[in-house]
Motif scaffolding. Structure first.
Motif, mmCIF file in Angstrom:
data_model
loop_
_atom_site.group_PDB
_atom_site.id
_atom_site.type_symbol
_atom_site.label_atom_id
_atom_site.label_comp_id
_atom_site.label_asym_id
_atom_site.label_seq_id
_atom_site.Cartn_x
_atom_site.Cartn_y
_atom_site.Cartn_z
ATOM 1 N N SER A 128 47.819 69.293 -14.077
ATOM 2 C CA SER A 128 46.449 69.220 -14.588
ATOM 3 C C SER A 128 46.328 68.173 -15.687
ATOM 4 N N ALA A 129 45.085 67.797 -15.977
ATOM 5 C CA ALA A 129 44.826 66.798 -17.024
ATOM 6 C C ALA A 129 43.407 66.952 -17.542
ATOM 7 N N PRO A 130 43.199 66.691 -18.839
ATOM 8 C CA PRO A 130 41.841 66.704 -19.387
ATOM 9 C C PRO A 130 41.122 65.397 -19.050
ATOM 10 N N LEU A 131 39.881 65.283 -19.487
ATOM 11 C CA LEU A 131 39.095 64.075 -19.288
ATOM 12 C C LEU A 131 38.788 63.435 -20.641
ATOM 13 N N ILE A 132 38.355 62.179 -20.586
ATOM 14 C CA ILE A 132 37.925 61.469 -21.785
ATOM 15 C C ILE A 132 36.427 61.191 -21.682
ATOM 16 N N PRO A 214 43.241 53.433 -19.830
ATOM 17 C CA PRO A 214 43.560 52.006 -19.952
ATOM 18 C C PRO A 214 42.386 51.183 -20.488
ATOM 19 N N GLN A 215 41.159 51.569 -20.106
ATOM 20 C CA GLN A 215 39.973 50.831 -20.558
ATOM 21 C C GLN A 215 39.673 51.109 -22.035
ATOM 22 N N VAL A 216 39.919 52.350 -22.465
ATOM 23 C CA VAL A 216 39.739 52.699 -23.882
ATOM 24 C C VAL A 216 40.756 51.940 -24.721
ATOM 25 N N ALA A 234 48.547 61.817 -25.517
ATOM 26 C CA ALA A 234 48.387 60.472 -24.959
ATOM 27 C C ALA A 234 47.442 59.613 -25.795
ATOM 28 N N ILE A 235 46.492 60.262 -26.500
ATOM 29 C CA ILE A 235 45.559 59.538 -27.356
ATOM 30 C C ILE A 235 45.116 60.482 -28.484
ATOM 31 N N PRO A 236 46.042 60.783 -29.402
ATOM 32 C CA PRO A 236 45.816 61.817 -30.422
ATOM 33 C C PRO A 236 44.701 61.502 -31.411
ATOM 34 N N GLU A 237 44.268 60.237 -31.485
ATOM 35 C CA GLU A 237 43.203 59.895 -32.426
ATOM 36 C C GLU A 237 41.837 60.403 -31.970
ATOM 37 N N LEU A 238 41.700 60.742 -30.682
ATOM 38 C CA LEU A 238 40.424 61.265 -30.201
ATOM 39 C C LEU A 238 40.339 62.765 -30.463
ATOM 40 N N PRO A 239 39.231 63.227 -31.052
ATOM 41 C CA PRO A 239 39.066 64.666 -31.278
ATOM 42 C C PRO A 239 38.712 65.378 -29.979
ATOM 43 N N THR A 240 38.802 66.678 -29.994
ATOM 44 C CA THR A 240 38.279 67.459 -28.870
ATOM 45 C C THR A 240 36.764 67.528 -29.016
ATOM 46 N N ALA A 291 51.659 59.949 -20.071
ATOM 47 C CA ALA A 291 50.831 59.041 -20.862
ATOM 48 C C ALA A 291 49.355 59.146 -20.476
ATOM 49 N N MET A 292 49.085 59.781 -19.339
ATOM 50 C CA MET A 292 47.704 59.983 -18.884
ATOM 51 C C MET A 292 47.215 61.387 -19.231
ATOM 52 N N GLY A 293 48.003 62.132 -19.999
ATOM 53 C CA GLY A 293 47.625 63.488 -20.337
ATOM 54 C C GLY A 293 47.913 64.485 -19.239
#
Length: 327
Positions: A128-132, A214-216, A234-240, A291-293
């Motif tokens: 599984s993986a979350p979304l951005i 990759p685009q972010v 994979a991108i800890p600077e983004l909040p939930t 790396a993709m979560g």
């Protein structure tokens, strides 16, 4: 004489059973004896496609037969799923399915061409993986809260792209949770939607890490939040979403799994389940997609069947709360 006839019949029955058992064992030993077709119900380049191709390559190595990817995108995965539902149940046509095809479509489509609950045999779970949640760089918002304020000031004018159930539902859930109105724009594939987000034809896109990250990272779009309960390594600077908006309970996770047509031979299911679990544990697959979560989660066919029941109920609730009507 009568006893002799009975004895003779029992011997014949025993021979017949032995032949049948031998044939069954031979089938189990020989499977797969030819290439397996794996249907990806989304476009090339989508996260499902990327994950599916990596697993297919590993499965091919372990099975000694090619697992050939065939993309059949369209209708939020329905076209590809329907193809597998109606395919011969011989173990040589399988579905690399998702929450769209095997949990949510039941609540989104009034008349599915197959019975979602009985058309498929659960085989194995990829993970599984979350979304951005991301926006076009020209949108004058630097945070999710800022985007919500912008949407409130311009009811219905902010647009969001979607090419799958998870992308649509996550955006509608956000609109419902933040009490804003946005206009959805449907696309045939995630990569096509991303092209228009980058180009500014649409404002927002909530999509899988494989498409968005990759685009972010390249600065082509602006990431605002992740849809999981915890921040992604994979991108800890983004909040939930919950952190960004000061709310509780927002979560949407995409999952990926393998299914076959109903009545698929048990030996084929178990053989495929074994190699899927081995692939899920392989270092190269884990390193490539972490790396993709994406988190791999090996398990049994029975565990997948139970998960699908829970996910179907979960997605039905999310879709209802988002105010999405079946079409």
């Amino acid at each position: 004489m009568k006893n002799n006839r009975i004895l003779g019949n029992l011997i014949k029955l025993g021979v017949t059973l032995s032949i049948c058992l031998g044939s069954t064992l031979a089938l189990a030993d020989n499977y797969p004896s030819k290439p397996i077709k794996a249907i990806v119900p989304f476009a090339p380049g989508s996260t499902t496609d990327q994950i599916g191709r990596a697993f297919a390559a590993k499965m091919s190595e372990l099975l000694g037969q090619p697992v050939v990817i065939e993309n059949r995108p369209g209708a939020n995965g329905l076209i590809g799923a329907d193809f597998v539902a109606k395919a011969p149940a011989d173990g040589y046509t399988i579905l690399f399915g998702t929450n769209s095809t095997n949990a949510a479509l039941k609540s989104l489509v009034k008349n599915l061409p197959y019975n979602q609950e009985t058309a498929f045999a659960p085989i194995g779970y990829f993970g599984s993986a979350p979304l951005i949640i991301a926006i076009n760089n020209d949108v004058p918002a630097k945070s999710l809260n800022g985007f919500v304020s912008l949407a409130k000031a311009n009811p219905g004018k902010m647009t969001f792209a979607y090419a799958s159930t998870s992308q649509r539902v996550s955006s509608e859930m956000l609109a419902s949770a933040a009490d804003i109105k946005m206009t959805g724009v449907s696309y045939k594939s995630g990569p096509n939607a991303m092209t228009d987000v980058i180009g500014g034809q649409v404002n927002m896109f909530t999509s899988d890490f494989g498409v968005s990250l990759p685009q972010v990272q390249a600065g082509k779009i602006r990431g605002l939040a992740v849809t999981s309960l915890k921040r992604s390594p994979a991108i800890p600077e983004l909040p939930t979403v919950n952190e960004a908006l000061g709310i509780k309970g927002y979560e949407l996770i995409a999952f990926f799994a393998v299914f076959g047509p109903a009545d698929m031979p048990k030996d084929a299911i178990l053989r495929l389940n074994k190699v899927i679990n081995e692939a899920a544990k392989s270092k190269d697959v884990i390193e490539r997609f972490s790396a993709m979560g994406f988190e791999t989660q090996p398990g049994t066919p029975e565990a997948l069947a139970q998960k699908i029941k829970l996910e179907t109920a979960k997605w039905a609730k999310a879709i209802k709360e988002a105010g999405i009507e079946p079409e």
